[in-house]
Motif scaffolding. Structure first.
Motif, PDB file in Angstrom:
ATOM      1  N   THR A  90      13.826 -18.210  47.707  1.00 59.25           N
ATOM      2  CA  THR A  90      14.181 -17.074  47.948  1.00 59.25           C
ATOM      3  C   THR A  90      15.145 -17.037  48.847  1.00 59.25           C
ATOM      4  O   THR A  90      15.016 -15.186  49.062  1.00 59.25           O
ATOM      5  N   MET A 169      17.386 -29.549  51.103  1.00 57.76           N
ATOM      6  CA  MET A 169      17.350 -29.891  50.129  1.00 57.76           C
ATOM      7  C   MET A 169      18.113 -29.077  49.166  1.00 57.76           C
ATOM      8  O   MET A 169      18.835 -28.727  48.440  1.00 57.76           O
TER       9      MET A 169
ATOM     10  N   CYS B 227      11.052 -30.095  45.564  1.00 55.12           N
ATOM     11  CA  CYS B 227      11.467 -29.029  45.978  1.00 55.12           C
ATOM     12  C   CYS B 227      10.877 -27.336  45.825  1.00 55.12           C
ATOM     13  O   CYS B 227      10.435 -26.598  46.325  1.00 55.12           O
ATOM     14  N   ILE B 230       7.684 -27.188  48.280  1.00 56.17           N
ATOM     15  CA  ILE B 230       8.509 -26.741  49.513  1.00 56.17           C
ATOM     16  C   ILE B 230       9.248 -25.455  49.298  1.00 56.17           C
ATOM     17  O   ILE B 230       8.134 -24.821  50.685  1.00 56.17           O
ATOM     18  N   LEU B 231       9.711 -25.404  49.197  1.00 58.68           N
ATOM     19  CA  LEU B 231       9.726 -23.693  48.932  1.00 58.68           C
ATOM     20  C   LEU B 231       9.584 -23.144  48.465  1.00 58.68           C
ATOM     21  O   LEU B 231       9.559 -21.529  49.172  1.00 58.68           O
ATOM     22  N   TRP B 232       8.986 -22.948  47.510  1.00 60.50           N
ATOM     23  CA  TRP B 232       8.185 -21.519  46.791  1.00 60.50           C
ATOM     24  C   TRP B 232       6.278 -21.755  47.099  1.00 60.50           C
ATOM     25  O   TRP B 232       5.611 -21.465  47.249  1.00 60.50           O
TER      26      TRP B 232
END
Lengths: 300, 315
Positions: A90, A169, B227, B230-232
């Protein structure tokens, strides 16, 4: 029809302006709600007097009370992260790093230093959770690796203070290999016979648990710390049940045989000194100190 | 099962079969058309597999018909003697190990087995090992070291099992100990990612003198789905996450995080398993020979130096 009318809509404080602990004069324990002055809270090393709750603290705080007179020499303080994968989620990773550095005043999620603790030399690596959840990328791995090298070369005991959500990550494969790198360095340290104490603090999970945090000659923890490989949410989803109370707490991990003891932060320095004092690493100048002590003097 | 990008090729292959059948049943000469169609299929295959996205390679790495640990053992090893148990808690069915002969050389084979059908997958816990699996693996590695037998690990896992008992029995400690101990093994260690290489669960048996990846596999710190979640905060960005993680054999080799890539048959390992097994066997024999020429102490220090150099920092 209501009696009162809200003039302004909802709560308008943006999240980044909210603070976990107010910088005021008073501290309220998040567990037992008892109140002490900030000065007293600091004097107690951020441990609640009545209930013993250990607040999350920074590397700087550990350095301050572990090293005698708060004096230490920091190692590799200027090391910062590259962006080898040009990772974008993001936000672009370098932008995230810059923003985190600005908000925290830290270069990355670990600081390493050496100095005297209770009169004995000690190398300490301590993690900062507020830097992207204490996540392990190349800088964390490299700084820990170099601190271990320093400990091995100077034959100084090594203390690792873990506080991390695990891998970073945004550094993907590179992050994973930091587990391997730090373990390799610990294998060498172990071979050299230099003591390694691993202190697990709240929280220690993921790739950090599955590498250096669990590899101490002595694995110790702060009371109540969350310690595990998989996060509680993931396990809950896997088994489809609620987790038992106290699951993955330091006390639970001790009970299952993976810790040597749990130590109150206020007693940490003394306990370390007691433990390491009994294990003088064999130095090059004085190769067999124990043997020498046992040999009776011939003069008498 | 057909993946979406396999379908156009399968459609043409179906057409070819029909055409050949027609030729057999009647006197119509279709040889020209057949040749043309064969050429078309070949061209399409080449183009498709030269331009696979990272997510498509992840799909290939998980293909249900893809050869697994025991398929390689069955196809390339003589006199395999499977060895069970960690001597403490139990025998982990997700982690398989044993001694076998590879062209006359004794080798200790260790690796995860996912299973090909539902029943087998349940029995194997989908290739997700518990702590006793990693401890069994370490026990067998030490055994190999004792008898001066080289070690080959075949990695194929979605991760170490994230269960309640796994935590109780120290999943983190089991993996950590393997990392540390594998660096000091005196015998050659070769690690091959044959399918999925997810995080600590893969790394726990992947510290080697040579770490190689089959062409259509992935190896990273997290799966694209996790992934993304978690991130989106949703699984919908898995393709994007796969791109961001740069998790393919080509990416990992370019980054210097693995030592090499083993070529797969055109269309992926599952389209010609025998060919794949033969290729891997030859690669293993060649690599074992290379490593055998190095003194044990040098092998250990090279292994340590290699992993110690991984990472990108700015001084």
């Amino acid at each position: 029809m209501s009696w009162f009318k809200r003039v302004e809509k909802g709560i308008v404080t943006p999240t980044d302006q909210k603070k976990e602990t107010p910088d005021g004069l008073w501290h309220k324990c998040q567990e037992c709600k008892s109140v002490v002055t900030m000065a007293e809270h600091k004097r107690l090393l951020y441990v609640c007097g009545p209930c013993g709750h250990h607040d999350r603290i920074d590397a700087a705080d550990y350095f301050d009370f572990l090293f005698d007179g708060g004096r230490f020499t920091e190692l590799d303080a200027e090391l910062t992260s590259g962006d080898p994968l040009r990772f974008v989620d993001t936000k672009e990773y370098p932008k995230r790093l810059v923003a985190t550095e600005r908000n925290t005043g830290l270069k990355d999620a670990v600081r390493t230093a050496h100095g005297l603790s209770a009169g004995q030399p000690l190398v300490v690596a301590a993690m900062d959770f507020k830097f992207i959840g204490g996540s392990m990328g190349s800088v964390v791995g490299e700084k820990i690796a170099r601190a271990i090298d320093y400990a091995r070369q100077t034959r100084t005991p090594f203390l690792m203070i873990s506080r991390s959500g695990g891998a970073r990550m945004m550094e993907a494969g590179y992050s994973l290999m930091q587990m391997a790198k730090t373990s390799a360095k610990l294998a060498l340290l172990s071979e050299a016979g230099v003591p390694y104490v691993s202190l697990l603090t709240d929280p220690t999970t993921g790739g950090v648990t599955a590498s250096f945090a669990m590899l101490g000659d002595f694995n110790i923890a702060e009371p109540g710390a969350l310690i595990g490989f998989a996060g509680p949410r993931v396990i809950k989803e896997t088994i489809g049940k609620d987790l038992p109370k106290g699951f993955q707490s330091a006390e639970f991990v001790l009970e299952h045989g993976f810790l040597d003891f749990i130590v109150d932060r206020r007693e940490l320095k003394q306990r370390l000194a007691d433990l390491l004092g009994m294990l003088q690493p064999v130095s090059a100048a004085n190769p067999e100190p124990r043997e020498a002590r046992r040999t009776p003097s011939k003069a008498h | 099962m057909l993946l979406d990008f396999e379908q156009p090729i399968a459609a043409l292959e179906g057409k070819l079969l029909e055409m050949q059948k027609l030729a057999d049943e009647s006197d119509v000469d279709v040889s020209e058309a057949v040749t043309a169609l064969q050429a078309k299929i070949k061209a399409l295959k080449k183009e498709t597999y030269a331009n696979l996205t990272r997510w498509q390679r992840v799909q290939l790495s998980r293909h249900p018909e893809r050869p697994q640990m025991l398929d390689y053992i069955g196809g390339m090893v003589d006199k395999f003697v499977e060895l069970h148990g960690d001597r403490t808690v139990g025998d982990d069915k997700a982690m398989v190990g044993g001694l076998g002969e590879l062209d006359g050389h004794t080798v200790m084979f260790i690796g995860q087995q996912k299973g090909h059908n539902t029943k087998e997958r349940q029995y194997r816990n989908f290739g997700m090992a518990n702590p006793e699996g990693y401890r069994k693996a370490l026990r067998l590695m030490k055994l190999a070291e004792k008898f001066n037998v080289p070690i080959v690990t075949l990695i194929d896992t979605m991760g170490a099992f994230p269960g309640l008992e796994a935590e109780e029995r120290g999943q983190g400690e089991a993996i950590a100990r393997n990392l540390k101990e594998m660096f000091m093994l005196k015998v050659p260690v070769i690690c091959i990612i044959i399918g999925e290489g997810a995080s600590g669960g893969a790394l726990g048996i992947a510290i080697g003198d040579r770490v190689l990846m089959l062409e259509n596999t992935w190896y990273s710190v997290i799966s694209p789905e996790s992934c993304s979640s978690i991130l989106w905060r949703t699984w919908d960005y898995k393709e994007q996450a796969a791109e961001a993680l740069k998790l393919t054999a080509i990416d990992m080799h370019k980054a210097g995080l693995v030592d090499g890539i083993v070529k797969e048959p055109l269309g992926g390992a599952h389209t010609a398993p025998e060919q794949m097994i033969e290729t891997l066997k030859n690669t293993l024999l060649k690599t074992l020979k290379e490593l055998g020429a190095i003194a044990p102490a040098d092998r250990i220090s090279q292994r340590i130096d290699k992993f110690s150099a991984m990472g990108v920092v700015v001084e």
